[in-house]
Design a protein around this motif. Structure first.
Motif, PDB file in Angstrom:
ATOM      1  N   VAL A  56       8.878  12.409  22.132  1.00 12.43           N
ATOM      2  CA  VAL A  56       8.832  11.850  23.427  1.00 12.43           C
ATOM      3  C   VAL A  56       8.485  13.225  24.462  1.00 12.43           C
ATOM      4  O   VAL A  56       7.381  13.101  25.223  1.00 12.43           O
ATOM      5  N   VAL A  57       9.081  14.463  24.520  1.00 18.85           N
ATOM      6  CA  VAL A  57       8.902  15.632  25.340  1.00 18.85           C
ATOM      7  C   VAL A  57       7.530  16.014  24.776  1.00 18.85           C
ATOM      8  O   VAL A  57       6.684  16.542  25.747  1.00 18.85           O
ATOM      9  N   GLN A  58       7.261  16.310  23.560  1.00 14.47           N
ATOM     10  CA  GLN A  58       5.952  16.833  22.835  1.00 14.47           C
ATOM     11  C   GLN A  58       4.820  15.956  23.256  1.00 14.47           C
ATOM     12  O   GLN A  58       3.900  16.546  23.978  1.00 14.47           O
ATOM     13  N   ALA A  59       4.925  14.675  23.125  1.00 15.86           N
ATOM     14  CA  ALA A  59       3.884  13.842  23.904  1.00 15.86           C
ATOM     15  C   ALA A  59       3.779  13.687  25.432  1.00 15.86           C
ATOM     16  O   ALA A  59       2.446  13.864  25.597  1.00 15.86           O
ATOM     17  N   GLY A  60       4.652  14.215  25.976  1.00 14.21           N
ATOM     18  CA  GLY A  60       4.355  14.306  27.356  1.00 14.21           C
ATOM     19  C   GLY A  60       3.680  15.569  27.623  1.00 14.21           C
ATOM     20  O   GLY A  60       2.693  15.755  28.394  1.00 14.21           O
ATOM     21  N   LEU A  61       4.084  16.604  26.717  1.00 11.92           N
ATOM     22  CA  LEU A  61       3.308  17.918  27.098  1.00 11.92           C
ATOM     23  C   LEU A  61       1.898  17.903  26.915  1.00 11.92           C
ATOM     24  O   LEU A  61       1.029  18.459  27.204  1.00 11.92           O
ATOM     25  N   VAL A  62       1.824  17.399  25.343  1.00  8.62           N
ATOM     26  CA  VAL A  62       0.504  17.335  24.958  1.00  8.62           C
ATOM     27  C   VAL A  62      -0.233  16.255  25.865  1.00  8.62           C
ATOM     28  O   VAL A  62      -1.537  16.674  26.131  1.00  8.62           O
ATOM     29  N   ALA A  63       0.124  15.261  26.172  1.00  8.51           N
ATOM     30  CA  ALA A  63      -0.876  14.327  27.234  1.00  8.51           C
ATOM     31  C   ALA A  63      -0.949  15.126  28.247  1.00  8.51           C
ATOM     32  O   ALA A  63      -2.271  15.018  29.100  1.00  8.51           O
ATOM     33  N   THR A  64      -0.115  15.817  28.983  1.00 11.59           N
ATOM     34  CA  THR A  64      -0.552  16.627  30.204  1.00 11.59           C
ATOM     35  C   THR A  64      -1.338  17.803  29.795  1.00 11.59           C
ATOM     36  O   THR A  64      -2.473  17.973  30.759  1.00 11.59           O
ATOM     37  N   LEU A  65      -1.405  18.256  28.667  1.00 11.76           N
ATOM     38  CA  LEU A  65      -2.525  19.301  28.262  1.00 11.76           C
ATOM     39  C   LEU A  65      -3.976  18.716  28.302  1.00 11.76           C
ATOM     40  O   LEU A  65      -4.872  19.322  28.526  1.00 11.76           O
TER      41      LEU A  65
ATOM     42  N   LEU B 221      -3.280  13.249  39.830  1.00  6.14           N
ATOM     43  CA  LEU B 221      -1.978  12.676  40.181  1.00  6.14           C
ATOM     44  C   LEU B 221      -1.353  12.115  38.718  1.00  6.14           C
ATOM     45  O   LEU B 221      -0.336  12.307  38.429  1.00  6.14           O
ATOM     46  N   ALA B 222      -2.117  11.672  37.734  1.00  5.15           N
ATOM     47  CA  ALA B 222      -1.516  11.448  36.734  1.00  5.15           C
ATOM     48  C   ALA B 222      -1.224  12.590  35.660  1.00  5.15           C
ATOM     49  O   ALA B 222      -0.056  12.322  35.188  1.00  5.15           O
ATOM     50  N   VAL B 223      -1.785  13.484  35.836  1.00  4.78           N
ATOM     51  CA  VAL B 223      -1.473  14.714  35.292  1.00  4.78           C
ATOM     52  C   VAL B 223      -0.323  15.453  35.763  1.00  4.78           C
ATOM     53  O   VAL B 223       0.917  15.452  35.085  1.00  4.78           O
ATOM     54  N   LEU B 224      -0.027  15.112  36.868  1.00  7.04           N
ATOM     55  CA  LEU B 224       1.150  15.751  37.684  1.00  7.04           C
ATOM     56  C   LEU B 224       2.330  14.721  37.338  1.00  7.04           C
ATOM     57  O   LEU B 224       3.623  15.447  37.129  1.00  7.04           O
ATOM     58  N   VAL B 225       2.143  13.527  37.384  1.00 11.62           N
ATOM     59  CA  VAL B 225       2.998  12.656  37.180  1.00 11.62           C
ATOM     60  C   VAL B 225       3.803  12.799  35.771  1.00 11.62           C
ATOM     61  O   VAL B 225       4.923  12.744  35.519  1.00 11.62           O
ATOM     62  N   VAL B 226       2.702  12.858  34.826  1.00 10.64           N
ATOM     63  CA  VAL B 226       3.559  12.893  33.348  1.00 10.64           C
ATOM     64  C   VAL B 226       4.167  14.173  33.157  1.00 10.64           C
ATOM     65  O   VAL B 226       5.181  14.240  32.516  1.00 10.64           O
ATOM     66  N   ALA B 227       3.844  15.162  33.717  1.00 10.33           N
ATOM     67  CA  ALA B 227       4.255  16.552  33.464  1.00 10.33           C
ATOM     68  C   ALA B 227       5.614  16.731  34.160  1.00 10.33           C
ATOM     69  O   ALA B 227       6.554  16.809  33.679  1.00 10.33           O
ATOM     70  N   ILE B 228       5.897  15.988  35.404  1.00  4.87           N
ATOM     71  CA  ILE B 228       7.249  16.163  36.217  1.00  4.87           C
ATOM     72  C   ILE B 228       7.948  14.881  35.754  1.00  4.87           C
ATOM     73  O   ILE B 228       9.197  15.265  35.388  1.00  4.87           O
ATOM     74  N   ALA B 229       7.467  13.739  35.042  1.00  5.30           N
ATOM     75  CA  ALA B 229       8.496  13.074  34.463  1.00  5.30           C
ATOM     76  C   ALA B 229       8.925  13.601  33.103  1.00  5.30           C
ATOM     77  O   ALA B 229      10.064  13.279  32.724  1.00  5.30           O
TER      78      ALA B 229
ATOM     79  N   ALA C   5       6.960  21.482  30.984  1.00  3.45           N
ATOM     80  CA  ALA C   5       6.613  20.896  32.338  1.00  3.45           C
ATOM     81  C   ALA C   5       6.413  21.380  33.548  1.00  3.45           C
ATOM     82  O   ALA C   5       5.225  21.070  34.143  1.00  3.45           O
ATOM     83  N   THR C   6       7.259  22.363  33.815  1.00  3.45           N
ATOM     84  CA  THR C   6       7.060  23.050  34.992  1.00  3.45           C
ATOM     85  C   THR C   6       5.797  23.801  34.846  1.00  3.45           C
ATOM     86  O   THR C   6       5.137  23.880  35.986  1.00  3.45           O
ATOM     87  N   ALA C   7       5.579  24.564  33.812  1.00  2.00           N
ATOM     88  CA  ALA C   7       4.046  25.413  34.036  1.00  2.00           C
ATOM     89  C   ALA C   7       2.931  24.539  33.893  1.00  2.00           C
ATOM     90  O   ALA C   7       2.092  24.934  34.488  1.00  2.00           O
TER      91      ALA C   7
END
Length: 877
Positions: free
Chosen positions: A304-313, A511-519, A749-751
């Protein structure tokens, strides 16, 4: 090709930024699972290494054919045979093995009380001792007195020396007709290495048990040792020989990848031993099953965490590609005006991307492959990320030129009312995200324990869905703030909120990138704090005191002696019979776990230690009387008992009535779901039930508690403090992988969130520079210009924090059943807990995001020479 390389060199900054993001994505996809595998393997080996021999070794037990007069020799020869017959991969994991045989008896020492006697032999023992007197036993086929050797401590306890003859009675009536065996002590020894694993099953041979004074049921015990022929001779009089083949599995050969195959092999060898008539003893499979449960849960979390980070990237890659296309919009429009097709524009951009981005993806994969740990099957994901990044600029460039336009479009105006087609797509996306979350709760984890792409994608879909909803909701409150700003003094707030209200820079991409990273970051923090809170509750249930003293059959005076230890404020004795019987009111007898605890004393311990575990008043207030004692029972037992029953503890039966029903009780292992808790203070004669342990409140030294308790215990005494047990919950199992997952999620996610804010500033830098240049001519100061940027970005960051925070807090509750987090909390339910520090960290993130935005804006303004931006920006209009 030369033209392609020239354009790559000209736009090196844009391609360098994309290459850095692609390299980071490849590195994350490759390195994170390898690091997790490395931590998993180390944690698994440490967990196995700390197990006692009885739990981690595979021991085969059996008895020889009664017709075999000399069974020890052939049984010893079967040691490698049984190993090779075990199911794979167990034979390849065995590092050491031992054969042992023994008989039981009861003897009279020359000077001393009746002593429990057991005679053992084990292969290779003569090479592990130093003789201090006499010699090692050498028995022949026809012995008249069995030669044995004893340790120095055993000789002292027996008051015996070399040449002493011991008279041994058989433990059963088997050898009564064969005459009493004569046992001669021919040697006294000391072990060369007391820590040698070969002595694990022979500790009684090194240190005899002195017995408990005043308790005839617990006499002294000794274990002389002999050779194979001597044991054969003793068995003819003392009774049947017990044979055991013990195999040590090398923990350094275990890894998480082979965990399931080892579990299956251990289960098979317990069901079907290598030879008929044997039984298998080990609990390593239980430990591995628990570890596997934690590993599956942490793998799901990491996915879950890696998917969120990869999606943000990938989102950042899309933003960077869109920024690159926007910077080259006039170039592509000119190519289109000169007759170039959309395919030609896409091919031109693709050729440039192929020079840089596939190499960046390969570099990220190569760098990640050097990270220690077992490789994971993530090569396809790296290729996918490289393909997406490579096609990003060509696709966006082609899409931007679908219509030929010779005039520059206004970038400060957006369409507030989305089309019906877009609204339909957004509603369909929200429906898919909600349906995915519902199905995930119903289905749970992937049954094969592998990384579940469905589980990993649902949180990302929910975060993007939250961004879509936020994008449609925020214009109204932002408009209200704009009206308030229009009435206030000063134009900075009004202008900033007005630009934000027109969609700059609050668009779905940033907005989507920020929301995914913060979530992703908040989800990691919430899960971490929720697990920590559940572990606190689990520690309170398992040790509802400052310390727990564990042993077996403590003398009655130990309770008062522990209470007299300096620092102790309260003591509560506890006895647990893990597998005894109880009879229901209907006369049905079944197996149950019965615990006897002084509930009134335990209430004082709980109050003094501050654990706050609730205790039923029916047990605390119970007092001795003539009727049945009140009892707390588990729901399963309550359904069977019919309101009352008879529980057996250490051979004593007690009538009880069901006074309370609960799923758990402090200090009692409730995993079986079948238990009865009796109040010790209400029993007719509680002194006949020797305590097995004590709950102690106070700041007493564990060493002092151990020393006092050991004086009246029938077994080794252990003292476990609440703090030590709580620390063990954080350090055992796959907790290092869990901590790594949390760290990766929060830091990554913070970075990436800060990077997303920087991209948002870059995307609007050109048009913002024009606005600032015009406003400078009207007297706008540099400080007010920075304030204008802050007012523009505050809505974006606020909306992203609110939407991402809401998703991050709700995600553990939404997908919690699919994560299996209770495997990290000793079975305690994981409830959503929000750490106040996390709220503070989010506020710090907001401030850091705005600071990054101002810093990036200053750098851009210096490079663009703000005084000339008005003229430069209007050249294309």
């Amino acid at each position: 090709m030369r033209g392609v390389l020239w354009r790559v060199r000209v736009f090196a900054g844009q391609f360098g930024l994309l290459a850095a993001l692609v390299l980071a994505a490849g590195l994350l996809i490759t390195a994170a699972p390898r690091l997790a595998n490395d931590l998993t393997d180390r944690a698994l080996r440490e967990d196995v290494a700390r197990l006692p021999y009885s739990a981690r070794d595979v021991t085969l037990n059996g008895q020889p054919d009664p017709r075999d007069a000399a069974p020890v020799g052939p049984a010893q020869a079967a040691l490698p045979v049984h190993r090779d017959r075990m199911p794979a991969p167990l034979p390849g994991l065995v590092s050491e093995s031992w054969f042992a045989a023994g008989v039981e008896g009861a003897g009279f020492a020359p000077a001393g009380p009746r002593t429990r006697f057991s005679l053992r032999t084990q292969a290779g023992m003569a090479d592990r001792v130093r003789m201090t007197a006499g010699r090692w036993p050498e028995n022949g086929p026809q012995v008249t007195a069995v030669e044995v050797a004893v340790s120095t401590a055993t000789a002292e306890q027996l008051g015996a020396s070399v040449g002493t003859i011991l008279k041994i009675d058989p433990a059963t009536g088997v050898g009564a007709g064969a005459g009493l065996p004569r046992v001669a002590i021919v040697g006294v020894f000391e072990p060369l290495d007391r820590a040698d694993r070969a002595w694990d099953t022979l500790r009684l041979a090194l240190v005899p048990f002195p017995g408990l004074p005043g308790i005839p049921e617990v006499p002294p015990a000794v274990m002389p040792v002999t050779d194979g022929p001597g044991l054969d001779a003793a068995a003819r009089s003392l009774g049947p020989v017990s044979l055991s083949w013990r195999y040590r599995l090398d923990e350094t050969r275990l890894d998480g990848g082979s965990l399931q195959s080892v579990i299956n092999a251990l289960s098979e060898v317990k069901r079907t031993p290598p030879a008929p008539g044997l039984s298998t003893s080990t609990s390593l499979d239980g430990t591995l099953v628990r570890f596997d449960g934690q590993l599956r849960a942490v793998s799901a979390l990491l996915a879950v965490v890696q998917a969120g980070l990869v999606a943000t990237l990938l989102g950042l890659i899309g933003l960077a590609a869109a920024l690159a296309v926007e910077r080259r919009r006039e170039e592509f429009a000119l190519v289109r005006a000169r007759g170039g097709t959309i395919a030609a524009i896409g091919g031109r951009a693709l050729a440039e991307s192929l020079v840089v981005l596939p190499l960046a993806a390969a570099a990220g994969w190569f760098a990640g492959s050097w990270v220690p740990g077992r490789p994971a099957a993530t090569g396809g994901l790296v290729v996918g990320a490289g393909v997406v990044a490579t096609l990003a600029i060509p696709v966006l460039a082609a899409a931007s030129q679908r219509r030929l336009s010779f005039t520059a479009r206004r970038q400060d105006l957006v369409r507030h009312r989305p089309s019906v087609r877009r609204l339909t797509a957004e509603l369909f996306f929200l429906l898919i995200a909600g349906l995915g979350a519902y199905l995930l709760r119903r289905r749970g984890l992937s049954p094969d324990g592998s990384v579940d792409p469905y589980l990993a994608s649902v949180p990302v879909l929910l975060a993007v869905g939250a961004a879509i909803v936020a994008l449609r909701i925020f214009p109204w409150p932002l408009g209200q703030l704009g009206r308030l700003a229009a009435r206030a003094r000063g134009a900075v707030a009004f202008l900033g909120l007005a630009r934000a209200g027109r969609g700059a820079p609050v668009t779905i991409g940033p907005l989507a990138v920020l929301v995914v990273a913060i979530a992703t970051g908040i989800f990691s923090g919430v899960v971490m704090s929720s697990i920590g809170e559940a572990r606190d509750r689990a520690a309170d249930l398992e040790i509802p005191a400052d310390a727990r003293v564990s042993g077996y059959a403590f003398a009655p005076a130990v309770t008062d002696r522990l209470a007299a230890v300096p620092g102790v404020t309260a003591v509560a004795p506890l006895t647990v019979d893990p597998a005894t019987s109880y009879t229901t009111a209907g006369g049905i007898t079944s197996t149950v776990q019965v615990a006897v605890v002084d509930a009134a004393a335990l209430a004082r311990v709980v109050a003094a230690s501050g654990t706050g575990v609730p205790l039923p008043a029916a047990l605390v207030d119970a007092r001795a009387g003539r009727g049945p004692v009140p009892a707390l029972v588990s729901p399963d037992v309550a359904a069977e008992a019919g309101g009352r029953g008879v529980a057996t503890v250490r051979g004593y039966g007690y009538d009880f009535t069901v006074a309370a029903v609960a799923d758990t009780f402090p200090g009692v292992d409730t995993a079986s779901g079948r238990f009865v808790v009796l109040p010790r203070q209400a029993l007719p004669d509680p002194t006949v039930i020797a305590p097995d342990g004590f709950f102690v409140a106070g700041a007493a030294s564990p060493e002092a508690l151990r020393a006092v308790a050991a004086e009246g215990a029938a077994a080794d005494v252990t003292v476990t403090t609440w703090a030590a047990h709580r620390r063990d919950l954080d350090q055992t199992g796959a907790n290092e992988v869990l901590s790594f997952t949390f760290t990766t999620g929060t830091v990554g996610a913070t970075a990436l969130a800060l990077l997303a804010v920087g991209f948002t500033v870059l995307a609007g830098a050109r048009i913002r520079g024009q606005v600032l240049s015009r406003l400078r001519t009207l007297g706008l100061s540099g400080r007010q210009g920075r304030g204008l940027l802050v007012y523009e970005l505050v809505p974006l960051v606020t909306i992203a924090v609110l939407a991402g925070g809401l998703v991050g807090v709700l995600l553990p509750r939404v997908i919690g059943p699919a994560l299996g987090l209770s495997s990290f909390t000793s079975g305690a339910a994981v409830r959503t807990a929000l750490d106040p520090l996390l709220v503070g960290a989010v506020l710090v993130l907001v401030a850091a995001a705005l600071a990054v935005a101002v810093l990036v804006e200053n750098v851009i303004n210096r490079r663009m020479r703000l005084g000339e931006v008005l003229r430069v920006g209007e050249e294309g209009s």
